[in-house]
Design a protein around this motif. Structure first.
Motif, PDB file in Angstrom:
ATOM      1  N   GLU C  35       0.827  -1.190   0.000  1.00  0.00           N
ATOM      2  CA  GLU C  35       0.000   0.000   0.000  1.00  0.00           C
ATOM      3  C   GLU C  35       0.867   1.247   0.000  1.00  0.00           C
ATOM      4  OE1 GLU C  35      -3.656  -0.418   2.293  1.00  0.00           O
ATOM      5  OE2 GLU C  35      -3.291   1.642   2.953  1.00  0.00           O
ATOM      6  N   GLY C  36       0.526   2.204  -0.827  1.00  0.00           N
ATOM      7  CA  GLY C  36       1.250   3.465  -0.892  1.00  0.00           C
ATOM      8  C   GLY C  36       2.419   3.448  -1.869  1.00  0.00           C
ATOM      9  N   GLU C  37       2.742   2.283  -2.373  1.00  0.00           N
ATOM     10  CA  GLU C  37       3.877   2.207  -3.291  1.00  0.00           C
ATOM     11  C   GLU C  37       3.484   2.627  -4.708  1.00  0.00           C
ATOM     12  OE1 GLU C  37       7.335  -0.886  -2.636  1.00  0.00           O
ATOM     13  OE2 GLU C  37       5.403  -1.889  -2.883  1.00  0.00           O
ATOM     14  N   HIS C  38       4.481   3.118  -5.438  1.00  0.00           N
ATOM     15  CA  HIS C  38       4.320   3.343  -6.877  1.00  0.00           C
ATOM     16  C   HIS C  38       5.473   2.644  -7.548  1.00  0.00           C
ATOM     17  CE1 HIS C  38       1.034   6.088  -6.169  1.00  0.00           C
ATOM     18  NE2 HIS C  38       1.744   6.585  -5.159  1.00  0.00           N
ATOM     19  N   LEU C  39       5.202   1.463  -8.015  1.00  0.00           N
ATOM     20  CA  LEU C  39       6.246   0.591  -8.535  1.00  0.00           C
ATOM     21  C   LEU C  39       6.406   0.782 -10.039  1.00  0.00           C
ATOM     22  CD1 LEU C  39       8.158  -1.932  -8.276  1.00  0.00           C
ATOM     23  CD2 LEU C  39       6.126  -3.324  -8.693  1.00  0.00           C
ATOM     24  N   ALA C  40       7.627   1.101 -10.452  1.00  0.00           N
ATOM     25  CA  ALA C  40       7.899   1.217 -11.889  1.00  0.00           C
ATOM     26  C   ALA C  40       8.529  -0.074 -12.377  1.00  0.00           C
ATOM     27  CB  ALA C  40       8.816   2.388 -12.152  1.00  0.00           C
ATOM     28  N   ILE C  41       8.093  -0.536 -13.537  1.00  0.00           N
ATOM     29  CA  ILE C  41       8.747  -1.694 -14.154  1.00  0.00           C
ATOM     30  C   ILE C  41       9.473  -1.194 -15.390  1.00  0.00           C
ATOM     31  CG2 ILE C  41       8.424  -3.967 -15.177  1.00  0.00           C
ATOM     32  CD1 ILE C  41       5.890  -4.273 -13.598  1.00  0.00           C
ATOM     33  N   ILE C  42      10.757  -1.445 -15.438  1.00  0.00           N
ATOM     34  CA  ILE C  42      11.515  -1.041 -16.614  1.00  0.00           C
ATOM     35  C   ILE C  42      12.150  -2.276 -17.228  1.00  0.00           C
ATOM     36  CG2 ILE C  42      11.957   1.260 -15.680  1.00  0.00           C
ATOM     37  CD1 ILE C  42      14.818   0.325 -15.046  1.00  0.00           C
ATOM     38  N   MET C 175      -0.597   0.926 -14.909  1.00  0.00           N
ATOM     39  CA  MET C 175      -0.510   1.816 -16.066  1.00  0.00           C
ATOM     40  C   MET C 175       0.590   1.342 -16.996  1.00  0.00           C
ATOM     41  SD  MET C 175      -0.996   5.541 -14.277  1.00  0.00           S
ATOM     42  CE  MET C 175       0.140   5.210 -12.950  1.00  0.00           C
ATOM     43  N   ASP C 176       0.349   1.492 -18.276  1.00  0.00           N
ATOM     44  CA  ASP C 176       1.332   1.052 -19.270  1.00  0.00           C
ATOM     45  C   ASP C 176       1.826   2.290 -20.008  1.00  0.00           C
ATOM     46  OD1 ASP C 176       2.847  -0.576 -20.819  1.00  0.00           O
ATOM     47  OD2 ASP C 176       1.211  -1.924 -21.379  1.00  0.00           O
ATOM     48  N   GLU C 177       3.005   2.729 -19.666  1.00  0.00           N
ATOM     49  CA  GLU C 177       3.585   3.947 -20.239  1.00  0.00           C
ATOM     50  C   GLU C 177       2.579   5.091 -20.210  1.00  0.00           C
ATOM     51  OE1 GLU C 177       5.796   3.368 -23.815  1.00  0.00           O
ATOM     52  OE2 GLU C 177       6.121   1.249 -23.382  1.00  0.00           O
ATOM     53  N   PRO C 178       2.261   5.569 -19.014  1.00  0.00           N
ATOM     54  CA  PRO C 178       1.177   6.537 -18.853  1.00  0.00           C
ATOM     55  C   PRO C 178       1.344   7.813 -19.674  1.00  0.00           C
ATOM     56  CG  PRO C 178       2.437   6.279 -16.809  1.00  0.00           C
ATOM     57  CD  PRO C 178       2.839   5.164 -17.714  1.00  0.00           C
ATOM     58  N   PHE C 207       3.541   1.040 -12.718  1.00  0.00           N
ATOM     59  CA  PHE C 207       3.585   1.563 -14.080  1.00  0.00           C
ATOM     60  C   PHE C 207       4.799   1.106 -14.861  1.00  0.00           C
ATOM     61  CE2 PHE C 207       6.392   5.288 -13.351  1.00  0.00           C
ATOM     62  CZ  PHE C 207       6.276   5.446 -11.966  1.00  0.00           C
ATOM     63  N   VAL C 208       4.525   0.689 -16.071  1.00  0.00           N
ATOM     64  CA  VAL C 208       5.583   0.308 -16.997  1.00  0.00           C
ATOM     65  C   VAL C 208       6.100   1.600 -17.619  1.00  0.00           C
ATOM     66  CG1 VAL C 208       6.049  -0.867 -19.164  1.00  0.00           C
ATOM     67  CG2 VAL C 208       4.576  -1.942 -17.455  1.00  0.00           C
ATOM     68  N   GLU C 209       7.400   1.802 -17.627  1.00  0.00           N
ATOM     69  CA  GLU C 209       7.902   3.089 -18.086  1.00  0.00           C
ATOM     70  C   GLU C 209       9.252   2.932 -18.778  1.00  0.00           C
ATOM     71  OE1 GLU C 209       6.244   6.495 -17.828  1.00  0.00           O
ATOM     72  OE2 GLU C 209       7.724   6.164 -19.407  1.00  0.00           O
ATOM     73  N   HIS C 210       9.456   3.766 -19.802  1.00  0.00           N
ATOM     74  CA  HIS C 210      10.749   3.760 -20.493  1.00  0.00           C
ATOM     75  C   HIS C 210      11.562   4.995 -20.155  1.00  0.00           C
ATOM     76  CE1 HIS C 210      10.418   0.199 -22.904  1.00  0.00           C
ATOM     77  NE2 HIS C 210       9.156   0.509 -23.180  1.00  0.00           N
ATOM     78  N   ALA C 219       8.660   6.990  -9.124  1.00  0.00           N
ATOM     79  CA  ALA C 219       8.555   5.643  -8.573  1.00  0.00           C
ATOM     80  C   ALA C 219       9.059   5.617  -7.141  1.00  0.00           C
ATOM     81  CB  ALA C 219       9.357   4.668  -9.429  1.00  0.00           C
ATOM     82  N   THR C 220       8.397   4.798  -6.286  1.00  0.00           N
ATOM     83  CA  THR C 220       8.952   4.587  -4.957  1.00  0.00           C
ATOM     84  C   THR C 220       9.893   3.389  -4.997  1.00  0.00           C
ATOM     85  OG1 THR C 220       7.108   3.158  -4.367  1.00  0.00           O
ATOM     86  CG2 THR C 220       6.900   5.486  -3.816  1.00  0.00           C
ATOM     87  N   ARG C 221       9.708   2.564  -6.029  1.00  0.00           N
ATOM     88  CA  ARG C 221      10.538   1.366  -6.170  1.00  0.00           C
ATOM     89  C   ARG C 221      10.580   1.012  -7.652  1.00  0.00           C
ATOM     90  NH1 ARG C 221       9.565  -4.329  -4.882  1.00  0.00           N
ATOM     91  NH2 ARG C 221       7.402  -3.799  -4.541  1.00  0.00           N
ATOM     92  N   VAL C 222      11.672   0.374  -8.054  1.00  0.00           N
ATOM     93  CA  VAL C 222      11.824   0.016  -9.467  1.00  0.00           C
ATOM     94  C   VAL C 222      12.095  -1.479  -9.563  1.00  0.00           C
ATOM     95  CG1 VAL C 222      13.124   0.413 -11.584  1.00  0.00           C
ATOM     96  CG2 VAL C 222      12.828   2.263  -9.953  1.00  0.00           C
ATOM     97  N   ALA C 223      11.470  -2.113 -10.546  1.00  0.00           N
ATOM     98  CA  ALA C 223      11.810  -3.506 -10.841  1.00  0.00           C
ATOM     99  C   ALA C 223      12.343  -3.575 -12.268  1.00  0.00           C
ATOM    100  CB  ALA C 223      10.577  -4.395 -10.701  1.00  0.00           C
ATOM    101  N   VAL C 224      13.417  -4.275 -12.456  1.00  0.00           N
ATOM    102  CA  VAL C 224      14.002  -4.391 -13.789  1.00  0.00           C
ATOM    103  C   VAL C 224      13.648  -5.766 -14.357  1.00  0.00           C
ATOM    104  CG1 VAL C 224      16.111  -4.335 -15.150  1.00  0.00           C
ATOM    105  CG2 VAL C 224      15.887  -2.900 -13.112  1.00  0.00           C
TER     106      VAL C 224
END
Lengths: 356, 301, 252, 437
Positions: C35-42, C175-178, C207-210, C219-224
């Motif tokens: 909860e509260g996270e904004h996870l970016a997937i790159i 979200m996918d590349e918002p 969110f998926v982001e480039h 992002a509060t956290r990033v996953a590669v």
């Protein structure tokens, strides 16, 4: 934007341009109200005119009664068209309505008309729900084809089950009573005319409201984007099923009325060309507006009846050519032509000029 | 009932299926390429039959060699396919390719109505027939039952020739390859420069020729009556949809299925004969929504 | 950057496996969202990032592994049910009801949320109309409120797509590349507004982001994600400076 | 928009009825013309009957008008296409009766249409002749004041060929039926099989095939019949269906192994030509034949045949003869009613009254209308034969049956009547034999 857009039913297209230029909420509402009033007025005028038909053009009463009955079925087709689906089997529900009345009226002589109508609604609704559960899995051509297949199976059964359904000659529907009153033919003609008219007006109003309700707007979403529909939490299948049942019931009501007016239910009512005819009329009248269903039917029936006067044995030719002309040059059908001619479309679709 | 009835039913079924296939293959080909389900296909079938009958009758009446009625069947079909099919495509269908599929369907329905009416105006309402080719080929006897060679040999042979010729045409000729490419992926095909207009025209004419050929080849076996197109079109819909719209080899299989099932019905339970094709179609589509051989296309998001 | 591992677990994927023919999209993916996270997937194009969103929302069924939402098994449930549980989605290619106006798109979404199925009530008369107009205001779509969706410029489509997702009052937004498609000058303004709205409404997001700038800011956290696996995960400032990540994902 | 169309139709209708009113007023009691509404098929498969009948009607109307009309009133015909669908048919029928003010209607060919039109005519109180439809049920089930049938019904039309079969081929053991799948096909088989059961309970029915109406192919049926080898094959089919069935059966040698009984084949003789073999039992739904042995030398008969041949290139078939009967009944009933009315033009009630017991004569033996409105009509059955002078098969070894022997009495239903047949009833029914001349 071109009217010959890729879109089949250009009212959206028209309103697109229109709405784009009308960003002010207050004025827009005002205009909407204005348009609504104008449409309501037209509705009332038409209703009143139809109500006096038996007194003014008495001999056309039955003709108009039959047209209205068929128009009810076309109204059902219109609902499915809203979802971008076209059924080539809805004549089946028309026949179900008629046969429901035929069975009941031969089992119980002097049964009341309202009971027959109720039975037709029930029968076509149940049939629509059962068949709908299967066919709402399909879209586009396949939707049309599966409906066709179901209706042809039903048609074949009506023809084959000779000892139950009377085979290809069909079954007689004996004249029912109305609210317990026995009616002579002339009285019955008038009485059933008003009952049909009442149901037609009621259905127009209900369908009109339904198509603008969230459920009805969701039907349009089935046409434009099922993925998003799923992703707002709604099953496209059940939305379509709702519309499908409604359309089946409307066809059933149309069928029971047609059956009672003609005094007959025949398998021909379920044949595929009848289903196509309903779609044909919907396109002819214009799928964008409920008025199209009834206008289209009256024109269709009139051409079919009076074409012979123009050229012997030519009604199919004349209707075919008419439809092609309509589709090529006025894909919105008669409704669009009417709007073009009267300029009413502007008010309806809220272009900025309309309010001025 | 003789124990051999299954063999007999099979033979009857094959003869019937051959005609069904000839008509359905054109319908399915046109759908595969143009994306239009052509209801007027039934009228092309009927008109092909009438023209072939008229031509054949004329040959016989004028004392030509009766064997000429065979080429007359093909000639009649080709003339109808090219002239009528070509005109329909060029002057009407070309205008509606970009329209909604419902409207396309309705246009072909309107054409169907017009052609039905014209057909009545031209050939009248009395049954027509021209059975010379059937009589010429004579009968063959099988398990003590006489069959007409025309129905159990010629028609299946014609169907097989059409099937393989069509396969060869699609796989081994330039225009055939283009047609196939458009069937598989219309957008991709046009983007690599395939002339879609030409492909559409060719396909529709070929499809129309098949419809007319079906009618022409049916002529010797039947009486030509008004309304024959309306019945044939739903049957070939059933064949095409059961196979999966656009499936050519599939249409052969489903035509065979429907033809044989119908023949068995006549032997076992005649009341089911008429319902059989639609019953098969409903059952198949309930289990396999895209038909027996149709491909499922998932949407990419 | 604060640590959210203590806050309640919302979305949890374990051992997800999926391959299409020869292509491995996911090969044992473990990923969770608190909860509260904004996870970016790159990750590189075609690595399977969108596939992850498709699996989480039930559009694709994984060949192995499970997805849980608030400790509830949701693997391969239909998208509409997952949506109703509180996972909304915005798409890379915006998915709008093309025939209806932007406002009608919103009203339809909120009607589903609030179960407004009275067939006689006009869509425009639903009580949440004000709320929806407010949401459109928030994402900057008020100006196109009455335009038919198919007529919108790409940037607005993207925002409208997100607004529809927000109309559902989700717990989690995928979200996918918002901001792809949004004019580059506006990108950060848009994202800023959006993230503020999410924080305000207490919506967590994946969110998926480039755009690495975007990732590091929001992002509060990033996953590669690469070769079907999560190569590494952690705070943006750590992950984005990891030499391996720079070489394989950002640089390449 | 709806209203525009409506009012157009309405105004037209109003104008027409106004015209009708004024003309009626001008002629005082006697109308300026006698309007006849005729339903017949001009499209669809049954137009094989409808079109010849329409030609016949036109020839007859011209003939009546050429001699000054009926009691000085010329006739005017209005045709409705039964093939255009029931909505159109009904709307047009009502329009003709209510707006156009037709005096008499002839409806119809199809039993299904008759089923509908009879109650409608009764409701509209217009005199209607059921001139061609076969179903016996309408007049047996209900009582009508305005509906009459100017020809026989299915019962004698089916019993006569059965009587002929029993007399000429007494030894058959098995029978199969191939009928069109609609009311006539079913009803005629019901009558035939029930009667057969009373006469020859030992005969086995080996196949009951009802291929779809308008079926294009009977190959499978023919195969099955070849495998079964029934002694007799009955088919009451007609039109394209019968033609196709006969051709396919002939080509495959079915006629060699089975005796065919085709009660409606008189109407296909000229089309089938050599495809119809010799030795087939054929009927004509009445005593209708262009070489009717009793009436072929009558002036009226010859004149009609010639005119018909001249107009259509064919000899008249039974539907044309049924039309002749309808017109004959019309002329007769007006004569009778006018006489009864002291020379004054009769009302429709007087016409309806005069119909009962009416004697009239078409192209065959004289007919009479019974008290239930049903006509008694003789039946002609024979066997096909090839004879010089005709490029198609003619009918030889004819038997003409008197209609009254083969009809259920007034008030009795056909099937109940048939069930009471004595075992040798049909083989003893009197008939007059004739040979082809």
């Amino acid at each position: 934007m071109s009217r010959k857009s890729l879109d089949a039913f250009p009212d959206h297209a028209v309103s697109a341009t229109a709405a784009a230029e009308a960003p002010w909420p207050v004025r827009r509402r005002h205009r909407e109200k204005y348009a609504m009033n104008k449409e309501l007025l037209a509705f009332i005028i038409v209703a009143v005119l139809l109500a006096v038909v038996p007194f003014t053009f008495g001999t056309s009463t039955t003709f108009i009664a039959m047209s209205l009955a068929k128009g009810l079925a076309v109204l059902g087709i219109l609902i499915l068209l809203r979802a971008g689906q076209v059924s080539f089997g809805h004549a089946m529900y028309f026949a179900i309505g008629a046969y429901a009345a035929a069975f009941l009226s031969s089992a119980f002589r002097g049964i009341d008309m309202l009971l027959l109508i109720g039975a037709a609604i029930l029968a076509s609704g149940v049939a629509g729900a059962i068949v709908g559960i299967f066919v709402t899995r399909y879209r586009g051509i396949f939707f049309g084809m599966v409906n066709l297949a179901f209706s042809m199976v039903f048609y074949s059964i009506l023809e084959k089950a000779f000892h139950i359904t009377g085979g290809s000659d069909g079954m007689r529907i004996r004249r029912p009573t109305l609210l317990g009153m026995e009616l002579k033919r002339a009285e019955f003609d008038i009485a059933i005319y008003y009952v049909i008219l009442l149901f037609a007006l009621l259905s127009v109003w209900l369908v009109w409201r339904y198509l603008r309700s969230p459920m009805g707007e969701a039907l349009r979403a089935v046409k434009s984007n099922e993925t998003r529909l799923e992703y707002v939490g709604l099953s496209a299948k059940s939305v379509l099923l709702g519309g499908y049942i409604a359309s089946a019931v409307l066809c059933g009501i149309g069928g029971v009325f047609m059956g009672m007016v003609q005094g007959l239910a025949t398998p021909e009512h379920a044949f595929w060309t009848r289903s196509s005819e309903l779609v044909f009329i919907a396109a002819l009248g214009g799928p964008a507006h409920v008025a199209g269903a009834f206008g289209g039917t009256v024109v269709f029936e009139a051409v079919r009846t009076y074409a012979a006067a123009l050229l012997d044995d030519s009604w199919q030719l004349i209707l075919g050519v008419t439809l092609i002309v309509i589709i090529l040059w006025a894909p919105g059908g008669m409704v669009e032509l009417f709007r073009r001619l009267t300029g009413l479309d502007r008010a309806k679709t809220l272009t900025p000029e309309a309010g001025r | 009932m003789t124990p051999n009835f299954a063999v007999l039913a099979l033979l009857d079924g094959i003869a019937y299926a051959s005609l069904l296939f000839l008509v359905a293959v054109g319908l399915t080909l046109v759908f595969g390429v143009l994306g239009i389900l052509n209801i007027a296909h039934g009228s092309l079938y009927a008109i092909g039959a009438y023209v072939a009958a008229t031509l054949g009758q004329w040959l016989v009446a004028n004392g030509y060699n009766p064997w000429l009625t065979f080429p007359a069947l093909f000639a009649g079909a080709t003339v109808v396919g090219i002239a009528l099919g070509g005109m329909l495509e060029r002057f009407l269908l070309q205008r509606i390719y970009k329209k909604d599929e419902v409207l396309q369907l309705l246009v072909t329905f309107a054409v169907f109505m017009i052609l039905e009416n014209l057909q009545r105006m031209i050939w009248g309402v009395q049954p027509y027939f021209m059975s010379t080719p059937l009589n010429l080929l004579g009968n063959i006897s099988f398990l003590g039952i006489n069959y007409t060679a025309y129905q159990v040999l010629f028609l299946p042979a014609a169907a097989i020739v059409v099937l393989f010729a069509l396969r060869h045409f699609l796989r081994h000729t330039a225009i055939g390859a283009q047609i196939l490419a458009v069937t598989e992926d219309r957008e991709a095909a046009t983007s690599i420069g395939i002339n879609a207009t030409r492909v559409y025209f060719m396909t529709f004419v070929i499809g129309a020729c098949f419809a007319a050929l079906g009618g022409a080849l049916a002529t010797p076996t039947t009486s030509l009556v008004t309304g024959m197109g309306a019945n044939m079109i739903v049957l070939s819909f059933a064949v095409a949809a059961t196979a999966g719209l656009g499936q050519i080899e599939g249409a052969a299989v489903s035509a065979l299925m429907i033809g044989v099932a119908r023949a068995f019905a006549v032997y076992l339970s005649p009341e089911l004969e008429v319902i059989m094709p639609y019953l098969i179609m409903v059952l198949v589509l309930l289990v396999k929504p895209n038909g027996l051989f149709g491909k499922d296309t998932a949407r990419k998001i | 950057m604060s640590d959210y591992s203590a806050s309640p677990l919302l979305l949890q994927a374990e051992g997800l496996k999926l391959r299409f023919g020869g292509i491995i999209a996911a090969d044992g993916i473990d990923l969770s969202l608190h909860e509260g996270e904004h996870l970016a997937i790159i990750g590189p194009n075609g690595a399977g990032k969108t596939t992850f969103l498709n699996i989480c929302t039930g559009y694709l069924r994984p060949q192995g592994g499970s997805v849980r939402f608030e400790n509830r098994e949701i693997t391969a449930q239909p998208p509409r049910q997952i949506t109703r549980l509180g996972i909304a989605r915005a798409f890379q290619i915006p998915q709008l009801f093309a025939e209806q106006t932007v406002l009608e798109n919103m009203l339809l979404a909120v009607s589903v949320r609030e179960r407004h199925w009275n067939p006689l009530r006009n869509l425009h008369a639903v009580p949440e109309r004000r709320e929806m107009e407010g949401l459109l205001e928030l994402v900057g779509c008020s100006d196109v409120r009455d335009r038919v969706a198919s007529e919108l410029p790409e940037g607005k489509r993207k925002l409208a797509d997100i607004a529809i997702a927000l109309a559902l009052k989700p717990r989690v937004l995928l979200m996918d590349e918002p901001t792809s498609g949004v004019a580059s000058a506006d990108k950060f303004d848009v994202m800023e507004t959006l993230m503020n709205a999410l924080r305000q409404a207490k919506v967590s997001s994946v969110f998926v982001e480039h755009d690495m700038e975007m990732v590091s800011r929001y992002a509060t956290r990033v996953a590669v994600w690469a070769q079907g696996k999560i190569q590494t995960t952690g705070a943006p400032e750590v992950v984005l400076n990891d030499p391996d990540v720079v070489r394989n994902v950002i640089g390449g | 928009m709806i209203f525009n169309k409506l009012s157009l139709g309405g105004v037209l209708a109003a104008a027409m009825s106004a015209a009708a009113l004024t003309s009626a007023a001008w002629a005082a009691d006697k109308p300026s013309e006698l309007k006849i509404g005729i339903t017949t098929y001009s499209s669809g498969s049954a137009s094989v009957f409808g079109v010849p009948a329409r030609h016949a009607a036109e020839i007859l109307a011209e003939g009546i008008n050429a001699k000054g009309g009926i009691n000085g009133v010329p006739v005017k015909l209005y045709f409705i296409d039964e093939g255009a669908g029931l909505e159109t048919l009904m709307a047009e029928y009502r329009r003709l009766v209510e707006d156009e003010g037709v005096d008499v209607t002839f409806a119809s060919i199809s039993s299904g249409v008759c089923n509908k039109m009879a109650p409608l005519a009764e409701d509209l109180e217009v005199v209607n002749f059921m001139w061609d439809c076969g179903t016996q049920r309408i007049l047996e089930d209900d009582k009508y004041d305005y509906v009459f049938r100017t020809q026989a019904n299915a019962t004698p039309e089916v019993l006569a060929p059965l009587a002929y079969l029993l007399k000429t081929n007494p030894d058959f053991k098995t029978i199969a039926v191939v009928n069109q799948d609609y009311a006539w096909g079913r009803d005629s088989w019901e009558i035939f099989s029930n009667a057969l059961k009373t006469q020859r309970p030992d005969v086995k029915v080996v196949a009951e095939l009802f291929p779809a109406f308008g079926a294009a192919d009977f190959s499978t049926e023919v195969s099955r019949l070849q495998a079964l080898k029934p002694d007799v094959i009955l088919s009451t089919s007609w039109g394209g269906d019968l033609d196709t069935f006969v051709r396919q059966a002939k080509q495959r040698g079915l006629f060699e192994s089975s005796k065919f009984v085709l009660p409606l084949a008189e109407s296909s003789l000229q089309r089938l030509r050599d495809d119809l073999p010799e030795g087939v039992i054929v009927g004509a739904r009445g005593d209708h034949y262009f070489l009717h042995p009793e009436t072929r030398n009558d002036e009226k008969f010859k004149a009609f045949n010639e005119k018909f041949k001249e107009r259509t290139g064919e000899y008249p078939i039974y539907s044309a003869a049924h039309m002749v009967q309808a017109f004959a009944a019309l002329e007769a009933v007006y004569d009778k009613a006018i006489k009864a009315n002291g020379g004054e033009w009769p009302t429709k009630e007087q016409i309806a009254e005069a119909m009962i017991g009416l004697n009239f004569k078409g192209l065959g033996r004289p007919l009479v209308i019974r008290e239930d409105g049903q006509a008694i009509e003789a039946q002609l059955v024979g066997t096909t034969a090839k004879r010089d002078g005709y490029d198609f098969k003619v009918i030889d070894q004819m038997e003409i049956y008197d209609g009254k022997d083969l009809m259920a009495p007034v008030g009795e239903k056909s099937l109940a009547w048939i069930s009471k047949f004595k075992a040798d009833f049909l083989s003893k029914v009197p008939a007059t034999p004739y040979r082809h001349q």
